[in-house]
Design a protein around this motif. Structure first.
Motif: not given
Length: 231
Positions: A206-212, A225-227
């Motif tokens: 999740x950390x790798x794909x999250x928009x931070x 933001x996490x889809x």
């Protein structure tokens, strides 16, 4: 995103290792802390948290979907800022904070608010796929088990929906990191953890794909933001 983690030591394979686990705040400690804060919360924290709160609501307003769960609604500071096409359900563990939020809804005639409920964010009573969006404002560093909170939000948000967090996260090092570690001794009195690491909330995938996004003006808070992926 990964630039924020470069200050952590490596596990030997290049992956950053989070700081040692923090002690959990139990539900009663949180309730007691926010019972003390309820009458002064807006004055004490409303200003410093304003940028993060408004940035989170702006992000929610820009996402598709109508049904929104606000986790940790508190005194309802964010409620007046949602677009008219959103239907907001707010939950909080503190009955004292919720009482202030209900006063705000009545006073400001906020038609976007569907319900305000006393509920444990780690174990809600909502059915699966109940919401299009869930937003947790300044909650991740308060709950006893952040990963459990994340799993619960994944359950109640429909596949393809969105989960957002705005929170203070531990600085990887430097003066701010040292101060945050020092402040951690007062966690039970504060009702939150100054030394809360992002890895305590988000597993590696999740950390790798999250928009931070750091929140201006000083980046003290961060919007994540996490889809919500199917399955």
């Amino acid at each position: 995103m990964h630039d924020m983690l470069n200050g952590y030591p490596s596990d030997g394979e290049g992956a950053p290792v989070p700081p040692p686990s923090r002690s959990a705040l139990d539900a009663e400690a949180v309730k007691l802390a926010y019972r003390r804060w309820a009458n002064v919360y807006d004055v004490a924290f409303g200003g410093i948290s304003r940028f993060g709160r408004l940035r989170a609501v702006e992000a929610v307003n820009g996402l598709p979907g109508t049904d929104v769960l606000e986790v940790g609604v508190g005194t309802g500071l964010a409620l007046p800022h949602y677009n008219a096409d959103k239907a907001i359900t707010g939950i909080d563990l503190s009955s004292d904070m919720l009482a202030k939020a209900r006063e705000r809804v009545q006073r400001d005639n906020l038609g976007t608010v569907r319900d305000l409920l006393e509920m444990d964010a780690e174990a809600t009573r909502f059915a699966d796929n109940s919401f299009d969006i869930a937003v947790a404002m300044f909650v991740a560093s308060v709950v006893p088990h952040p990963r459990k909170l994340l799993c619960e939000l994944k359950r109640v948000v429909r596949p393809g929906g969105y989960i957002l967090f705005v929170n203070h996260f531990l600085a990887p090092g430097g003066v701010r990191g040292a101060v945050e570690h020092a402040m951690a001794r007062a966690s039970r009195s504060l009702g939150w953890h100054p030394d809360f690491a992002m890895e305590s909330l988000l597993p590696p995938d999740d950390l790798a794909r999250a928009y931070i996004q750091p929140v201006p003006p000083m980046g003290l808070f961060t919007l994540v933001t996490l889809e919500n992926l199917p399955g």
